[in-house]
Design a protein around this motif. Sequence first.
Motif, PDB file in Angstrom:
ATOM      1  N   LEU A 108     -31.632   1.485  21.289  1.00 47.34           N
ATOM      2  CA  LEU A 108     -30.998   3.013  20.204  1.00 47.34           C
ATOM      3  C   LEU A 108     -30.112   3.720  20.558  1.00 47.34           C
ATOM      4  CD1 LEU A 108     -35.043   2.849  19.403  1.00 47.34           C
ATOM      5  CD2 LEU A 108     -33.349   1.495  18.163  1.00 47.34           C
ATOM      6  N   THR A 109     -29.922   3.970  22.188  1.00 46.19           N
ATOM      7  CA  THR A 109     -29.054   4.305  22.541  1.00 46.19           C
ATOM      8  C   THR A 109     -27.739   3.963  22.961  1.00 46.19           C
ATOM      9  OG1 THR A 109     -30.393   6.061  23.103  1.00 46.19           O
ATOM     10  CG2 THR A 109     -28.526   6.651  24.235  1.00 46.19           C
ATOM     11  N   PRO A 110     -26.015   3.919  22.226  1.00 42.08           N
ATOM     12  CA  PRO A 110     -25.041   3.014  22.888  1.00 42.08           C
ATOM     13  C   PRO A 110     -24.942   3.819  24.618  1.00 42.08           C
ATOM     14  CG  PRO A 110     -25.025   5.067  21.366  1.00 42.08           C
ATOM     15  CD  PRO A 110     -26.427   4.670  21.248  1.00 42.08           C
ATOM     16  N   SER A 111     -24.336   2.769  25.220  1.00 37.80           N
ATOM     17  CA  SER A 111     -24.079   2.741  26.122  1.00 37.80           C
ATOM     18  C   SER A 111     -22.064   3.210  26.350  1.00 37.80           C
ATOM     19  CB  SER A 111     -24.001   1.580  27.185  1.00 37.80           C
ATOM     20  OG  SER A 111     -23.279   0.204  26.672  1.00 37.80           O
ATOM     21  N   ALA A 112     -22.527   4.021  27.808  1.00 44.74           N
ATOM     22  CA  ALA A 112     -21.090   4.209  27.340  1.00 44.74           C
ATOM     23  C   ALA A 112     -20.596   3.890  29.149  1.00 44.74           C
ATOM     24  CB  ALA A 112     -20.697   5.986  27.669  1.00 44.74           C
ATOM     25  N   LEU A 113     -18.992   3.600  29.382  1.00 42.78           N
ATOM     26  CA  LEU A 113     -18.735   3.298  30.386  1.00 42.78           C
ATOM     27  C   LEU A 113     -17.444   4.449  30.652  1.00 42.78           C
ATOM     28  CD1 LEU A 113     -18.124   1.946  33.468  1.00 42.78           C
ATOM     29  CD2 LEU A 113     -16.647   0.167  32.210  1.00 42.78           C
ATOM     30  N   VAL A 114     -17.482   5.817  32.218  1.00 43.08           N
ATOM     31  CA  VAL A 114     -16.878   6.418  32.188  1.00 43.08           C
ATOM     32  C   VAL A 114     -15.707   5.857  33.008  1.00 43.08           C
ATOM     33  CG1 VAL A 114     -16.241   9.410  32.564  1.00 43.08           C
ATOM     34  CG2 VAL A 114     -18.037   8.057  30.519  1.00 43.08           C
ATOM     35  N   ALA A 115     -14.373   5.504  33.200  1.00 42.59           N
ATOM     36  CA  ALA A 115     -13.751   4.922  34.294  1.00 42.59           C
ATOM     37  C   ALA A 115     -12.681   6.287  34.654  1.00 42.59           C
ATOM     38  CB  ALA A 115     -13.155   3.367  33.435  1.00 42.59           C
ATOM     39  N   VAL A 116     -13.419   7.027  35.297  1.00 45.67           N
ATOM     40  CA  VAL A 116     -12.630   8.133  35.245  1.00 45.67           C
ATOM     41  C   VAL A 116     -12.638   8.363  36.991  1.00 45.67           C
ATOM     42  CG1 VAL A 116     -11.915  10.507  35.394  1.00 45.67           C
ATOM     43  CG2 VAL A 116     -12.582   9.162  33.364  1.00 45.67           C
ATOM     44  N   TYR A 147     -21.187   5.807  35.318  1.00 43.77           N
ATOM     45  CA  TYR A 147     -19.618   5.814  35.427  1.00 43.77           C
ATOM     46  C   TYR A 147     -19.001   4.982  37.022  1.00 43.77           C
ATOM     47  CZ  TYR A 147     -21.142  10.500  34.079  1.00 43.77           C
ATOM     48  OH  TYR A 147     -21.640  11.673  33.176  1.00 43.77           O
ATOM     49  N   ALA A 148     -17.618   4.601  37.229  1.00 44.30           N
ATOM     50  CA  ALA A 148     -16.997   3.478  37.589  1.00 44.30           C
ATOM     51  C   ALA A 148     -15.543   4.485  37.967  1.00 44.30           C
ATOM     52  CB  ALA A 148     -16.809   2.455  37.069  1.00 44.30           C
ATOM     53  N   PRO A 149     -14.951   3.924  38.744  1.00 43.49           N
ATOM     54  CA  PRO A 149     -13.478   4.659  39.067  1.00 43.49           C
ATOM     55  C   PRO A 149     -12.345   4.334  38.098  1.00 43.49           C
ATOM     56  CG  PRO A 149     -14.192   3.534  40.913  1.00 43.49           C
ATOM     57  CD  PRO A 149     -15.207   3.521  40.706  1.00 43.49           C
ATOM     58  N   GLU A 150     -12.590   3.349  37.492  1.00 43.66           N
ATOM     59  CA  GLU A 150     -11.714   1.853  37.074  1.00 43.66           C
ATOM     60  C   GLU A 150     -12.194   1.096  36.246  1.00 43.66           C
ATOM     61  OE1 GLU A 150     -11.033  -0.727  41.163  1.00 43.66           O
ATOM     62  OE2 GLU A 150      -9.460   0.374  40.522  1.00 43.66           O
ATOM     63  N   LEU A 151     -11.152   0.251  36.030  1.00 47.57           N
ATOM     64  CA  LEU A 151     -12.403  -0.701  35.220  1.00 47.57           C
ATOM     65  C   LEU A 151     -12.828  -1.519  35.737  1.00 47.57           C
ATOM     66  CD1 LEU A 151      -9.739  -0.697  32.302  1.00 47.57           C
ATOM     67  CD2 LEU A 151     -11.421  -0.034  31.467  1.00 47.57           C
ATOM     68  N   VAL A 165      -4.991   3.466  33.848  1.00 54.19           N
ATOM     69  CA  VAL A 165      -5.868   2.590  33.409  1.00 54.19           C
ATOM     70  C   VAL A 165      -4.531   1.358  33.013  1.00 54.19           C
ATOM     71  CG1 VAL A 165      -5.873   3.256  30.938  1.00 54.19           C
ATOM     72  CG2 VAL A 165      -7.826   1.475  31.633  1.00 54.19           C
ATOM     73  N   PRO A 166      -4.526   0.220  33.563  1.00 55.47           N
ATOM     74  CA  PRO A 166      -4.460  -1.627  32.979  1.00 55.47           C
ATOM     75  C   PRO A 166      -4.009  -1.333  31.735  1.00 55.47           C
ATOM     76  CG  PRO A 166      -5.690  -2.251  33.779  1.00 55.47           C
ATOM     77  CD  PRO A 166      -6.859  -0.315  34.085  1.00 55.47           C
ATOM     78  N   GLN A 167      -2.851  -2.549  30.785  1.00 51.68           N
ATOM     79  CA  GLN A 167      -3.397  -2.623  29.414  1.00 51.68           C
ATOM     80  C   GLN A 167      -4.650  -3.454  29.537  1.00 51.68           C
ATOM     81  OE1 GLN A 167      -0.330  -5.124  28.282  1.00 51.68           O
ATOM     82  NE2 GLN A 167       1.158  -3.365  27.818  1.00 51.68           N
ATOM     83  N   LEU A 168      -5.328  -3.194  28.072  1.00 48.28           N
ATOM     84  CA  LEU A 168      -6.814  -3.657  27.586  1.00 48.28           C
ATOM     85  C   LEU A 168      -6.082  -4.890  27.106  1.00 48.28           C
ATOM     86  CD1 LEU A 168      -8.739  -0.574  26.320  1.00 48.28           C
ATOM     87  CD2 LEU A 168      -8.355  -1.465  28.554  1.00 48.28           C
ATOM     88  N   THR A 169      -5.530  -6.317  27.358  1.00 44.15           N
ATOM     89  CA  THR A 169      -5.369  -7.371  27.462  1.00 44.15           C
ATOM     90  C   THR A 169      -6.715  -7.516  26.785  1.00 44.15           C
ATOM     91  OG1 THR A 169      -6.138  -8.558  29.379  1.00 44.15           O
ATOM     92  CG2 THR A 169      -3.614  -7.287  28.602  1.00 44.15           C
ATOM     93  N   ALA A 170      -6.885  -8.540  25.522  1.00 44.82           N
ATOM     94  CA  ALA A 170      -7.478  -9.705  25.921  1.00 44.82           C
ATOM     95  C   ALA A 170      -8.919 -10.303  26.469  1.00 44.82           C
ATOM     96  CB  ALA A 170      -7.343 -11.191  24.498  1.00 44.82           C
ATOM     97  N   ALA A 171      -8.358 -11.088  27.305  1.00 48.82           N
ATOM     98  CA  ALA A 171      -9.517 -11.029  28.751  1.00 48.82           C
ATOM     99  C   ALA A 171     -10.004  -9.409  29.354  1.00 48.82           C
ATOM    100  CB  ALA A 171      -8.117 -11.551  29.879  1.00 48.82           C
ATOM    101  N   ARG A 172      -9.665  -8.633  29.096  1.00 44.82           N
ATOM    102  CA  ARG A 172     -10.640  -7.191  29.475  1.00 44.82           C
ATOM    103  C   ARG A 172     -10.664  -6.999  28.831  1.00 44.82           C
ATOM    104  NH1 ARG A 172      -4.983  -5.845  32.752  1.00 44.82           N
ATOM    105  NH2 ARG A 172      -5.505  -6.032  34.648  1.00 44.82           N
ATOM    106  N   SER A 228      -0.669  10.411  25.740  1.00 43.52           N
ATOM    107  CA  SER A 228      -0.231   8.797  25.735  1.00 43.52           C
ATOM    108  C   SER A 228      -2.075   7.955  25.530  1.00 43.52           C
ATOM    109  CB  SER A 228       0.755   8.247  25.897  1.00 43.52           C
ATOM    110  OG  SER A 228       0.902   7.614  25.710  1.00 43.52           O
ATOM    111  N   VAL A 229      -2.123   7.745  25.068  1.00 48.18           N
ATOM    112  CA  VAL A 229      -2.651   5.629  25.329  1.00 48.18           C
ATOM    113  C   VAL A 229      -1.801   5.020  25.038  1.00 48.18           C
ATOM    114  CG1 VAL A 229      -4.708   6.330  24.574  1.00 48.18           C
ATOM    115  CG2 VAL A 229      -2.638   5.370  22.708  1.00 48.18           C
ATOM    116  N   LYS A 230      -0.417   4.781  24.609  1.00 47.61           N
ATOM    117  CA  LYS A 230       0.387   3.563  24.382  1.00 47.61           C
ATOM    118  C   LYS A 230       0.680   2.377  24.992  1.00 47.61           C
ATOM    119  CE  LYS A 230       5.331   2.538  22.732  1.00 47.61           C
ATOM    120  NZ  LYS A 230       6.548   3.574  22.057  1.00 47.61           N
ATOM    121  N   PRO A 231       0.688   2.963  26.654  1.00 44.29           N
ATOM    122  CA  PRO A 231       0.895   2.016  28.180  1.00 44.29           C
ATOM    123  C   PRO A 231      -0.386   1.143  28.132  1.00 44.29           C
ATOM    124  CG  PRO A 231       0.864   4.322  28.795  1.00 44.29           C
ATOM    125  CD  PRO A 231       0.644   4.388  27.325  1.00 44.29           C
ATOM    126  N   PHE A 232      -1.559   1.654  27.762  1.00 47.72           N
ATOM    127  CA  PHE A 232      -2.814   0.957  27.891  1.00 47.72           C
ATOM    128  C   PHE A 232      -3.235   0.265  26.304  1.00 47.72           C
ATOM    129  CE2 PHE A 232      -4.886   4.552  27.619  1.00 47.72           C
ATOM    130  CZ  PHE A 232      -5.842   4.794  27.021  1.00 47.72           C
TER     131      PHE A 232
END
Length: 328
Positions: free
Chosen positions: A4-12, A36-40, A56-63, A79-83
């Motif tokens: 019922l409650t959505p989950s979130a990953l804070v990769a910061v 919480y996590a320091p990265e993806l 953050v690395p590019q969000l490719t299909a595999a990721r 800017s979100v353009k890099p990833f």
Amino acid sequence: MAELTPSALVAVPPAVRARLFPDGGARLARLLRVTYAPELPENPCDAEVLVTSWGVPQLTAARLDRLPRLRLIAHIGASVKPFVTGEVFARGIAVTQAGAAMARPVAEVALAFTLALLHRVHRYDHALRSAVPWAEAEQAPPRHEIAGTPIGVVGASRTGRAYLELVRLLGAEVAVYDPFLDDEEAARLGVTSTDLDTLLAGSRIVALHAPSLPGTRHLIGARELARLPDGAGLVNTARSWLVDEAALLTELRTGRIDAALDVYDAEPLPVAHPLRSLPNVLLTPHQAAGTVEGRVRQGDIVADEIARHVAGEPLMHAVGPQDLARMG
């Protein structure tokens, strides 16, 4: 059974996270199940919301395959353009960012740079710290007050608009170069819209606030720098991409113009970099946006956007495929 409650990953990274969410993430915890996590993650994750940081690395299909339930990416920066890739939008994942929170602090630093250049504060400081005799340290090019000063703004971005509002309040005469700014909007902002060459030749201070796009690479090169009047100052709190750094260094070495910079081709700026030793240059280490208040606002925007997502409401700072073309 679905949660019922959505989950979130804070990769910061933790140090950044502490500045964004001084409540320890209590508000996020009321909205979501937070991890919480320091990265993806390298392993599959059931997060519906992903909070991203710089680098953050590019969000490719595999990721993205490792985030099969992902429905929202909330970026703490601008800017979100890099990833963000086309695959993100193809999967129906919404994207938002907190760049609006950064406009004010960067604009204030650009204003501080402007005042320092007009009053040659950097030259006096360098002279006194270098043990130059007092009488010699007193010497500097002519100084000016900001009221009545012609200031050119390259880029009517959020930050550019915040900056031009500040300098106009102090009495500056502002001209703007931005291909996307029409005369009606310029009039509403109280500025003159003009071409780049005219702006450069007629400005005592030129402040750069344009994005990093293919067409803005080295927008300010040797030819453009030569058009600046003697004694003019260049302020860059945007991107080093906009300026041919080698050409700028050559021009600065003549002492004809001054500059105040927060961004560089090489970061960290090498200790032996020649910019560090020039008396007509004011330098800061790419920290213009990093105020206490600005970081909290970034966190607030992210939390607000997540709350809208959870409630099924439209996002206020959504980014679509068409927006990437104008992002740095």
